[in-house]
Each structure stands twice: as C-alpha cells, then as structure tokens.
Design an enzyme around this catalytic site. Structure first.
Site, short mmCIF file in Angstrom:
data_model
loop_
_atom_site.label_atom_id
_atom_site.label_comp_id
_atom_site.label_asym_id
_atom_site.label_seq_id
_atom_site.Cartn_x
_atom_site.Cartn_y
_atom_site.Cartn_z
N LYS A 1 -4.21 4.74 -7.19
CA LYS A 1 -4.83 5.09 -5.91
C LYS A 1 -5.39 6.51 -5.99
CE LYS A 1 -5.26 3.87 -1.45
NZ LYS A 1 -4.42 4.68 -0.58
N HIS B 1 0.81 -1.21 0.00
CA HIS B 1 0.00 0.00 0.00
C HIS B 1 0.86 1.27 0.00
CE1 HIS B 1 -2.56 3.17 1.70
NE2 HIS B 1 -3.59 2.49 1.24
N ASP B 2 0.86 1.97 -1.13
CA ASP B 2 1.43 3.33 -1.23
C ASP B 2 2.90 3.41 -0.83
OD1 ASP B 2 -1.13 3.96 -1.95
OD2 ASP B 2 -1.48 5.42 -0.36
#
EC number: 3.3.2.15
Length: 207
Positions: free
Chosen positions: A122, A37-38
């Site tokens: 995202k 995630h990110d």
C-alpha cells in the site's frame, strides 16, 4: 499536528442505522474479492479496545466465510520505513508513518493472511494505486469487492471509489470498518451508499 488523532470509543453501526442504498447489487461469492484493508498493528494500535475488538471480530468472521465460500482474499499493507520520496505528500498529513518492524507492519494475528491470499503493498490511500489489484481481479474474472478494515473515511473509502470507477461493485461492510470518530465513520457510509457502493453489515454478507 499530523498523524492519527486520539480516538474515543464509539459503537459500531447496526443494520437499522445504515444509510439507504441506491444500488441494488447482490453479492456473489464466485465474483467477489474480500479486501482486508490496512489491518496492521500500527493502524489498530490507536483504537480503544472495545472498538478494536468489534472491528477485528467482524473482519475475522468475514474472512472465515470467504474462505468457506471460495471468495478470493486480498490484503493491503504499508511497507513501513518509507523514504522521503516514497512517502511524498503523505508526510504532510500523517508524518513519517510506521516503521518496517513487525511491531508496526504485521497484520494483526486474528487476521493473518493465508498462503492463497493476495498481498498488496500500500503506497497511497487507494488499494489500487501502484498495485496489481485491478489486473488480478480482471484475470480472475471477479468484479465485486467486499471491504473491511481501517480507516473508513480515508483509504477504505478511496479504495471503494476507485473500485466503482473501474466498474467493480463495492460492498462496504459497515461494522467491519472503523474510523477516527463516529462522525467520520458515518460520513464514509453515507457517501458510499449514495455515490458508489452497497453498505451492508457482516451479518448481511454471511446470510
């Protein structure tokens, strides 16, 4: 002031420090997807080196294990240089955000995506928002999501809740996520363990 605050180093949690889980799920590689995630340069830049090193090392261990076990790997990454319309309300809390240049947008080298990994753009806190992550997981017959990355109480936690809301069992890896502070990190773990996920360590996943 909007944007990522200054972050002071803190130790990543150990197994003995984790909150008690209500759920009793068991991770099964054939059912699982790892969500990185990110983990982009822009988001990791504010982390003190000791915190960054531990986070990246544990996330890399997870990724290697998932490759060996046949776990599908997915990445979220913001596109950078969003227009005003694309940025929406994010700008009121986080300012203009990252640029589209590789210096901001690239996933850190230690976690570089492979050719078979899913790459998701995202747009908001949840990895599921305006992406086909749920559809991909359903098509692949996978109903467990292992989460690592930043930031724990923001996108990581919201993605965890969204997985749970879609009957996907989330496994939040406590020492493979990081946050603005130890208190924020702890809050995310306590909420997840009591409301929507299994909270585990990297070693527990790899056992």
């Amino acid at each position: 002031m909007s944007g990522i605050p200054e972050i002071t180093a803190y130790p990543l949690p150990t197994a003995q420090q984790l909150p008690a889980n209500l759920a009793r799920w068991s991770l099964e590689p054939r059912r699982a997807v790892l969500l990185v995630h990110d983990m982009q340069r822009y988001f990791l830049r504010p982390l003190p080196e000791s915190l960054r090193a531990g986070l990246v090392a544990n996330a890399a261990r997870l990724r290697r294990w998932c490759v060996e076990q046949g776990v599908q790997i997915a990445y979220t990454a913001q596109p950078g240089s969003m227009t005003e319309e694309q940025r929406g309300l994010l700008k009121d809390f986080w300012g203009p955000g990252m640029r589209a240049s590789p210096a901001d947008r690239e996933v850190v080298e230690e976690l570089a995506p492979g050719p078979d990994d899913w790459l998701l753009t995202k747009w908001r806190y949840s990895a599921f928002f305006h992406s086909d992550l749920l559809q991909r997981m359903r098509a692949a017959g996978r109903d467990q999501l292992v989460l690592c990355g930043v930031y724990a109480h923001v996108g990581v936690l919201i993605s965890t809740v969204d997985a749970y809301s879609n009957d996907i069992q989330p496994f939040l890896v406590a020492d493979a996520i990081a946050d603005f502070s130890e208190a924020h990190h702890r809050m995310a773990l306590e909420y997840a363990a009591s409301r929507c996920a299994m909270v585990v360590t990297t070693d527990e996943v790899l056992e």
